[in-house]
Write a protein that holds these residues in place. Sequence first.
Motif, PDB file in Angstrom:
ATOM      1  N   GLY A 232       0.821  -1.202   0.000  1.00 35.55           N
ATOM      2  CA  GLY A 232       0.000   0.000   0.000  1.00 35.55           C
ATOM      3  C   GLY A 232       0.851   1.245   0.000  1.00 35.55           C
ATOM      4  N   TRP A 233       0.266   2.325  -0.529  1.00 39.05           N
ATOM      5  CA  TRP A 233       0.948   3.609  -0.604  1.00 39.05           C
ATOM      6  C   TRP A 233      -0.015   4.721  -0.205  1.00 39.05           C
ATOM      7  N   VAL A 234       0.526   5.718   0.496  1.00 40.08           N
ATOM      8  CA  VAL A 234      -0.199   6.958   0.761  1.00 40.08           C
ATOM      9  C   VAL A 234       0.801   8.075   0.483  1.00 40.08           C
ATOM     10  N   LYS A 235       0.537   8.868  -0.569  1.00 39.41           N
ATOM     11  CA  LYS A 235       1.512   9.845  -1.031  1.00 39.41           C
ATOM     12  C   LYS A 235       0.915  11.250  -1.010  1.00 39.41           C
ATOM     13  N   ASP A 236       1.547  12.134  -0.242  1.00 40.32           N
ATOM     14  CA  ASP A 236       1.140  13.537  -0.200  1.00 40.32           C
ATOM     15  C   ASP A 236      -0.357  13.669   0.066  1.00 40.32           C
ATOM     16  N   VAL A 237      -0.764  13.099   1.177  1.00 42.19           N
ATOM     17  CA  VAL A 237      -2.166  13.139   1.605  1.00 42.19           C
ATOM     18  C   VAL A 237      -2.231  13.803   2.978  1.00 42.19           C
ATOM     19  N   GLU A 238      -3.247  14.636   3.167  1.00 48.67           N
ATOM     20  CA  GLU A 238      -3.462  15.333   4.427  1.00 48.67           C
ATOM     21  C   GLU A 238      -4.689  14.758   5.135  1.00 48.67           C
ATOM     22  N   GLY A 239      -4.575  14.542   6.445  1.00 49.38           N
ATOM     23  CA  GLY A 239      -5.711  14.115   7.249  1.00 49.38           C
ATOM     24  C   GLY A 239      -6.106  15.215   8.217  1.00 49.38           C
ATOM     25  N   LEU A 240      -7.396  15.550   8.268  1.00 56.86           N
ATOM     26  CA  LEU A 240      -7.862  16.644   9.111  1.00 56.86           C
ATOM     27  C   LEU A 240      -8.915  16.162  10.106  1.00 56.86           C
ATOM     28  N   ASN A 241      -8.705  16.500  11.368  1.00 57.18           N
ATOM     29  CA  ASN A 241      -9.716  16.423  12.430  1.00 57.18           C
ATOM     30  C   ASN A 241     -10.406  15.066  12.563  1.00 57.18           C
ATOM     31  N   PRO A 242      -9.669  13.958  12.534  1.00 58.51           N
ATOM     32  CA  PRO A 242     -10.333  12.666  12.732  1.00 58.51           C
ATOM     33  C   PRO A 242     -10.700  12.455  14.198  1.00 58.51           C
ATOM     34  N   ARG A 262      -0.227 -11.160  19.310  1.00 57.06           N
ATOM     35  CA  ARG A 262      -0.673  -9.982  18.575  1.00 57.06           C
ATOM     36  C   ARG A 262      -1.817 -10.357  17.641  1.00 57.06           C
ATOM     37  N   GLY A 263      -2.455  -9.348  17.064  1.00 54.97           N
ATOM     38  CA  GLY A 263      -3.575  -9.578  16.173  1.00 54.97           C
ATOM     39  C   GLY A 263      -3.157 -10.254  14.878  1.00 54.97           C
ATOM     40  N   LYS A 264      -4.073 -11.041  14.330  1.00 60.25           N
ATOM     41  CA  LYS A 264      -3.833 -11.719  13.055  1.00 60.25           C
ATOM     42  C   LYS A 264      -4.100 -10.778  11.881  1.00 60.25           C
ATOM     43  N   ASN A 265      -3.509 -11.112  10.742  1.00 65.53           N
ATOM     44  CA  ASN A 265      -3.814 -10.462   9.462  1.00 65.53           C
ATOM     45  C   ASN A 265      -3.482  -8.966   9.459  1.00 65.53           C
ATOM     46  N   GLY A 266      -2.327  -8.638  10.013  1.00 63.09           N
ATOM     47  CA  GLY A 266      -1.875  -7.254   9.939  1.00 63.09           C
ATOM     48  C   GLY A 266      -1.492  -6.860   8.527  1.00 63.09           C
ATOM     49  N   SER A 267      -1.390  -5.567   8.321  1.00 66.78           N
ATOM     50  CA  SER A 267      -0.917  -5.058   7.031  1.00 66.78           C
ATOM     51  C   SER A 267       0.592  -5.217   6.940  1.00 66.78           C
ATOM     52  N   GLN A 268       1.091  -5.197   5.702  1.00 64.46           N
ATOM     53  CA  GLN A 268       2.537  -5.279   5.526  1.00 64.46           C
ATOM     54  C   GLN A 268       2.952  -4.642   4.205  1.00 64.46           C
ATOM     55  N   PHE A 269       4.165  -4.104   4.222  1.00 62.36           N
ATOM     56  CA  PHE A 269       4.754  -3.430   3.070  1.00 62.36           C
ATOM     57  C   PHE A 269       3.893  -2.234   2.643  1.00 62.36           C
ATOM     58  N   VAL A 270       3.892  -1.225   3.501  1.00 60.93           N
ATOM     59  CA  VAL A 270       3.129  -0.004   3.266  1.00 60.93           C
ATOM     60  C   VAL A 270       4.052   1.192   3.440  1.00 60.93           C
ATOM     61  N   TRP A 271       3.953   2.140   2.499  1.00 56.63           N
ATOM     62  CA  TRP A 271       4.791   3.348   2.527  1.00 56.63           C
ATOM     63  C   TRP A 271       3.904   4.585   2.533  1.00 56.63           C
ATOM     64  N   LEU A 272       4.090   5.413   3.559  1.00 56.09           N
ATOM     65  CA  LEU A 272       3.446   6.718   3.629  1.00 56.09           C
ATOM     66  C   LEU A 272       4.522   7.779   3.456  1.00 56.09           C
ATOM     67  N   ASP A 273       4.368   8.642   2.449  1.00 51.90           N
ATOM     68  CA  ASP A 273       5.378   9.660   2.163  1.00 51.90           C
ATOM     69  C   ASP A 273       4.700  11.014   1.963  1.00 51.90           C
ATOM     70  N   GLY A 274       5.205  12.024   2.646  1.00 47.65           N
ATOM     71  CA  GLY A 274       4.652  13.364   2.499  1.00 47.65           C
ATOM     72  C   GLY A 274       3.259  13.509   3.078  1.00 47.65           C
ATOM     73  N   VAL A 275       2.907  12.660   4.050  1.00 48.11           N
ATOM     74  CA  VAL A 275       1.588  12.786   4.660  1.00 48.11           C
ATOM     75  C   VAL A 275       1.650  13.783   5.812  1.00 48.11           C
TER      76      VAL A 275
END
Length: 518
Positions: A232-242, A262-275
């Motif tokens: 997964g990727w999240v690139k140059d995304v802004e989050g407001l007031n969650p 720990r919990g099963k079925n975690g996410s893996q190989f995810v990059w967040l850049d410029g968030v």
Amino acid sequence: MMKLEKNHDPHLNAAWIDQFLDNRTPLKEITYETEKYFKAIKKDFATSKYSRQKKTMVQRIWSLFSETFTIEDEHHFNSVVSGNELFPSWKERLDQEYRKLESTITDRVTVTDFGAMGDGMTDSTAAFYRAFGNGAVEVKVPAGVYIVKGLRIPSWTRLIGAGKGKTIIKLHPDAPRRARLLTNRNYIKGNRNISVEHLTLDWHVERLGDIEKTSTGNNYSSCLTYSNLTYGWVKDVEGLNPGLHCFDITAPLYNYAGDGLRGKNGSQFVWLDGVSGSGFGDDGVTTHHSDYIFVSNSHFSDPSGRAHKKGFSNSNGFEVDDGSRHVWLVNNSSARCFGGVEIKAHEDSSAATGVHISGHLSVHDNRSFNFRHIGHHKKDDPQSLSAFNIRAQKLVSIEPTETALYKSSSPRCLVVSGYRNVAINRFLFSGDPNYDYKNKPAVAIQYRATCVSLTNGVIENFTTANADVSIAGGEQSANSVRVKNLLSIASAKEAVLVGEESGLVHLEEIRKRSNLFL
């Protein structure tokens, strides 16, 4: 007085950090140096000698949805330096998957062609779903404000806006408090290869009015949640007031089965850049029960703290939380949070392990860098089975301060509690000479922390602190701590204060200077 605004450009962080550190040493050399110090202090603890506490009924129920937590990385991924950039060695695999995503896309569409209206009033939820179809699609979202009741994205999808503040996806006024604004489609089977880019996600907390608590528990109430997602990727995304988090990389459920699970079925190989983000009820970006996460060039500030009881808000800019493993944080920044970076776990979960930090700028956070496993600190607490292995370099803390978020918390640049195998190299911790630090230390190595290395740093202007670095003694003493090449400038009376009963403390090249400008 320095102040990082909400709209601070985090792509400037690397240059600012080098300027603060007055750094001219190549990144590759610093990273080699940090790894050398980490290997020198790292110890393999025989966790089998620690008795496991009897599980509560609640923990036994959670155990049905859990798996064993292991510490070491079976793939042996490491950090790679190319020029002035550092990234995990698995990023090459992620880049290949992004190219695969691009080649798999069979349709490129614009959401307005399916009836979406960027007028800030029209419910465009159905239009987005028509555009998504079953995936293998790139969905462009032109500038405007798009009202939705929550979106679930299928595998093999790119969602691309016109830029932060230009394309805004906003929760509908009637969306419930538990709503996730954006998430992947299938938590049970899992999803893969999803990218969200160049837009703002507004959770629209104002719709709830003056409600005291803005989240509903577990992993609901966030701007973007990736759960059971691979690649997964999240690139140059802004989050407001969650209500809860701006960005949460997680398993389908937060899991409280106890330390060692720990919990099963975690996410893996995810990059967040410029968030980036602000106004979050809990954390800016957080990880739970997931592996191989990379967060770079990102900035979070000014949480609301409203996911917690007023005055007891553990709201962090960056949090690596329960059951997380092998997380890289590179050239990020935070301001006016409780914690700038917190690496931790709750008492009834496994602590994050295998965390790499290279470059972080913390301004006016209460605790710039806070590493702890709650409930595993004191003499009668069980020893943590999971709080291991942190490498951190190029850390900058500017004027930590008291905060209404957590009224009883003393300002600190760094706190290490209960963790073992922690190497911190190349840092600047700068206080405010006119601030009352109430005779408390700027850095605390405490609560049974073991095998901690603090090297090549400057601490300045903590004139009202009792020490620049405190190494705790007593029943919860820290042990096997090395402080090397520390320069204290116009700061606390004691550069390093070692408590009684702390063991194997090595102090080398500790220097004090009375004038900041010499």
